[in-house]
Design an enzyme around this catalytic site. Structure first.
Site, PDB file in Angstrom:
ATOM      1  CE  LYS A 237       7.170   0.344  -6.633  1.00  0.00           C
ATOM      2  NZ  LYS A 237       8.395  -0.082  -5.951  1.00  0.00           N
TER       3      LYS A 237
ATOM      4  CG  ASP B 135       3.075   1.646  -3.343  1.00  0.00           C
ATOM      5  OD1 ASP B 135       2.225   2.523  -3.581  1.00  0.00           O
ATOM      6  OD2 ASP B 135       3.703   1.603  -2.282  1.00  0.00           O
TER       7      ASP B 135
END
Length: 218
Positions: A129, A147
């Site tokens: 991420k 996310d």
DNA sequence: ATCCCGAGGG
DNA sequence: CCCTCTGGAT
């Protein structure tokens, strides 16, 4: 010829268009983290784990005042860094990771942040991420950070059935134009925070109701 | 109580 | 796959 219109691909395209209109701007403009260099964005993104962007932005100026580059960060003691980033939470892990990450940057990359996924995710404290944030925002490279919001909205919008963030990313990358990946991620996050809430999605205020299979008006 | 742009370890 | 790490705002 008479190509049959692909309604599913049209639906997806329309969702991207509506999100673009609702949350306009470039990836850099949509990114709420304040930074001046890839290194600073990397640090800010590590700090942003389980923490609001607002708090990160209240924290980073003091950090970057003395430790704004890898060359400067290496001189920070763990205790010094911990106290500076304390209020962002997970401060011991984050401080340890930032210092370890900085050491690798200096030893392997001349203090500069690499922009390829493999090098980024090999850095201590940098997962997929974070790597995608750095790639899409700092380097304008393809990258789709997944996310909790991006994952939730992707399922609700019928983009995927997967819950694993990496699988969600892989599915989205198959049809989202590379130059739109970063922006889509940021827009889904903004939409997830304001409208498509985890508990009580506000379908009555959602611009995507007509295109969303999970809408309570569907 | 629950959420905020996660990652690493067991 | 689950657990842990953590403070601040609501």
């Amino acid at each position: 010829m008479g190509t049959v219109p692909n309604t599913e691909s049209h639906r997806r395209r329309e969702i991207l268009n509506l999100l673009d209109r609702a949350y306009p701007g470039t990836v850099q403009e949509l990114c709420a983290l304040s930074f001046e260099t890839p290194f600073q964005l990397l640090v800010a993104t590590i700090l942003s784990a389980q923490c609001t962007d607002e708090r990160v932005n209240a924290t980073t100026p003091k950090v970057f005042e003395h430790f704004g580059t890898a060359q400067e960060m290496i001189d920070a003691t763990p205790e010094e860094l911990e106290s500076l980033i304390y209020s962002t939470g997970f401060y011991k892990n984050k401080a340890k990771n930032i210092l370890a990450m900085t050491r690798v940057l200096l030893s392997k990359y001349d203090g500069k942040v690499p922009c390829d996924m493999e090098s980024l995710t090999a850095l201590p404290g940098v997962g997929r991420k974070t790597a995608n944030v750095v790639r899409s925002v700092a380097f304008a490279q393809p990258g789709l950070p997944v996310d909790t919001h991006v994952g939730r909205l992707s399922i609700r919008l019928g983009f995927t059935k997967e819950k694993d963030p990496v699988k969600v990313e892989m599915e989205l990358l198959q049809w989202v134009p590379p130059e739109e990946t970063g922006g889509l991620s940021l827009r889904l996050i903004l939409h997830g925070r304001s409208i498509c809430l985890a508990r009580k999605p506000r379908c009555d205020a959602c611009i995507l109701v007509d295109l969303c299979p999970s809408s309570r008006f569907a």
